[in-house]
Design a protein around this motif. Sequence first.
Motif, PDB file in Angstrom:
ATOM      1  N   LYS A 100    -127.200   9.759 -33.006  1.00 39.44           N
ATOM      2  CA  LYS A 100    -126.293   8.609 -33.147  1.00 39.44           C
ATOM      3  C   LYS A 100    -126.979   7.257 -32.901  1.00 39.44           C
ATOM      4  N   PRO A 101    -127.764   7.135 -31.799  1.00 36.51           N
ATOM      5  CA  PRO A 101    -128.355   5.822 -31.536  1.00 36.51           C
ATOM      6  C   PRO A 101    -129.290   5.349 -32.650  1.00 36.51           C
ATOM      7  N   TYR A 102    -129.800   6.300 -33.439  1.00 36.92           N
ATOM      8  CA  TYR A 102    -130.797   5.926 -34.448  1.00 36.92           C
ATOM      9  C   TYR A 102    -130.180   5.765 -35.840  1.00 36.92           C
ATOM     10  N   LEU A 103    -128.906   6.104 -35.935  1.00 39.62           N
ATOM     11  CA  LEU A 103    -128.286   6.241 -37.246  1.00 39.62           C
ATOM     12  C   LEU A 103    -128.424   5.012 -38.133  1.00 39.62           C
ATOM     13  N   ARG A 104    -128.127   3.862 -37.544  1.00 39.01           N
ATOM     14  CA  ARG A 104    -128.089   2.635 -38.355  1.00 39.01           C
ATOM     15  C   ARG A 104    -129.482   2.310 -38.912  1.00 39.01           C
ATOM     16  N   THR A 105    -130.470   2.250 -37.979  1.00 35.55           N
ATOM     17  CA  THR A 105    -131.823   1.910 -38.453  1.00 35.55           C
ATOM     18  C   THR A 105    -132.351   2.968 -39.407  1.00 35.55           C
ATOM     19  N   ILE A 106    -132.038   4.217 -39.105  1.00 38.23           N
ATOM     20  CA  ILE A 106    -132.548   5.286 -39.981  1.00 38.23           C
ATOM     21  C   ILE A 106    -132.001   5.119 -41.394  1.00 38.23           C
ATOM     22  N   LEU A 107    -130.715   4.854 -41.494  1.00 40.31           N
ATOM     23  CA  LEU A 107    -130.119   4.742 -42.822  1.00 40.31           C
ATOM     24  C   LEU A 107    -130.713   3.556 -43.576  1.00 40.31           C
ATOM     25  N   MET A 111    -123.571  21.352 -33.993  1.00 40.21           N
ATOM     26  CA  MET A 111    -123.641  20.206 -34.914  1.00 40.21           C
ATOM     27  C   MET A 111    -123.242  18.929 -34.201  1.00 40.21           C
ATOM     28  N   ASN A 112    -122.263  19.064 -33.224  1.00 34.71           N
ATOM     29  CA  ASN A 112    -121.831  17.893 -32.466  1.00 34.71           C
ATOM     30  C   ASN A 112    -122.939  17.318 -31.613  1.00 34.71           C
ATOM     31  N   SER A 113    -123.703  18.243 -30.951  1.00 33.49           N
ATOM     32  CA  SER A 113    -124.785  17.758 -30.082  1.00 33.49           C
ATOM     33  C   SER A 113    -125.900  17.154 -30.944  1.00 33.49           C
ATOM     34  N   LEU A 114    -126.065  17.685 -32.132  1.00 33.63           N
ATOM     35  CA  LEU A 114    -127.051  17.112 -33.061  1.00 33.63           C
ATOM     36  C   LEU A 114    -126.647  15.677 -33.390  1.00 33.63           C
ATOM     37  N   PRO A 158    -135.057  20.251 -35.301  1.00 35.25           N
ATOM     38  CA  PRO A 158    -135.042  19.338 -36.458  1.00 35.25           C
ATOM     39  C   PRO A 158    -134.518  17.938 -36.117  1.00 35.25           C
ATOM     40  N   ALA A 159    -133.561  17.848 -35.199  1.00 39.27           N
ATOM     41  CA  ALA A 159    -133.017  16.512 -34.861  1.00 39.27           C
ATOM     42  C   ALA A 159    -134.093  15.600 -34.286  1.00 39.27           C
ATOM     43  N   ASP A 160    -135.105  16.182 -33.670  1.00 44.18           N
ATOM     44  CA  ASP A 160    -136.193  15.374 -33.099  1.00 44.18           C
ATOM     45  C   ASP A 160    -137.042  14.687 -34.175  1.00 44.18           C
ATOM     46  N   LEU A 161    -136.941  15.147 -35.420  1.00 46.04           N
ATOM     47  CA  LEU A 161    -137.678  14.470 -36.502  1.00 46.04           C
ATOM     48  C   LEU A 161    -137.314  12.998 -36.522  1.00 46.04           C
ATOM     49  N   LEU A 162    -136.019  12.737 -36.328  1.00 42.17           N
ATOM     50  CA  LEU A 162    -135.553  11.347 -36.403  1.00 42.17           C
ATOM     51  C   LEU A 162    -136.036  10.541 -35.204  1.00 42.17           C
ATOM     52  N   VAL A 163    -136.146  11.191 -34.063  1.00 42.60           N
ATOM     53  CA  VAL A 163    -136.633  10.509 -32.865  1.00 42.60           C
ATOM     54  C   VAL A 163    -138.106  10.131 -33.062  1.00 42.60           C
ATOM     55  N   ASN A 212    -124.726  13.651 -31.632  1.00 44.93           N
ATOM     56  CA  ASN A 212    -124.879  12.769 -30.457  1.00 44.93           C
ATOM     57  C   ASN A 212    -126.322  12.353 -30.262  1.00 44.93           C
ATOM     58  N   LYS A 213    -127.229  13.283 -30.538  1.00 49.81           N
ATOM     59  CA  LYS A 213    -128.646  12.999 -30.336  1.00 49.81           C
ATOM     60  C   LYS A 213    -129.145  11.933 -31.311  1.00 49.81           C
TER      61      LYS A 213
END
Length: 266
Positions: free
Chosen positions: A9-16, A1-4, A120-125, A6-7
């Motif tokens: 994190k850079p997108y968190l703000r714009t995604i939200l 879950m931690n590595s998820l 699944p984390a790549d969905l956000l990328v 970290n992956k």
Amino acid sequence: MNSLYNKIKPYLRTILIDHLVNKSLVIIPTYNEKENIERLIHTIFSLPGHLNILIVDDGSPDGTAFLVKGLQTPYADRLFILERAGKLGLGTAYILGFKWAIERQYDFVFEMDADFSHNPADLLVLQQACMNGADLVIGSRYKSGVNVVNWPMGRVLMSYFASVYVRWVTGMKIYDTTSGFKCYRRKVLEAIELDNIRFKGYAFQIEMKFTAWKLGFRIEEIPIIFTDRSEGTSKMSGGIFNEALWGVLRMKIRSILRPYKKAVQV
Ligand SMILES: Nc1nc2c(ncn2[C@@H]2O[C@H](COP(=O)(O)OP(=O)(O)O)[C@@H](O)[C@H]2O)c(=O)[nH]1
Ligand SMILES: [Mg+2]
């Protein structure tokens, strides 16, 4: 879950922020995925933002649809299912899902396998690349080397050289032409005449990319790591491979005889 974390994190703000205005749907076709489907649904819903999920199940004898329906209570208004009577193929499952997504005006529509081959984390990328301006984003195994884990060497070689062959026949500058991990802007799906998409297996993936490319949409490839399933079994067959081999040639010839009307002015 931690590595998820970290992956993403850079997108968190714009995604939200973007999720407040955009609607996103992950379409997952299933046939006998009882070992994977519940965990996959939980994982996708644990991502930040508000992705919705549409399962298109082809009457899986193992009860996959029953498991999905069991999760519709905790995930009311986020988890949806379309059921067909028998195994009708991946291509038509997606077409049904695309029409469903267009009717409900989803802004971003994903294709994804049920077996955790796609992280699944790549969905956000993928979605971030769409938000940055691409019309179709492809999660690519072959953009930077060969990023396939746990496939037998024969299958890697077949898939890699199939992509080389498709690039050569079609002229598309896409490394992973058979990838089934994608994010479309709705306008791409609206522009494609979905009832004219003919193929069912890998060729379906090629035909969707080829049509989007011919229509002039902006396509971007993002490197991903594809990991073969650890649960359940593959449903792909030799017939589906043959469909791709000959289908690509026929598709190319048809495109010369019946040119595509550009949806995008370039
Ligand atoms: N609805 C539906 N889903 C399918 C069908 N064939 C395969 N799938 C799903 O399509 C995805 C990819 O299939 P998979 O067997 O993993 O193919 P592989 O990764 O190429 O070996 C999985 O989610 C399967 O459950 C089908 O005929 N109908
Ligand atoms: Mg698979």
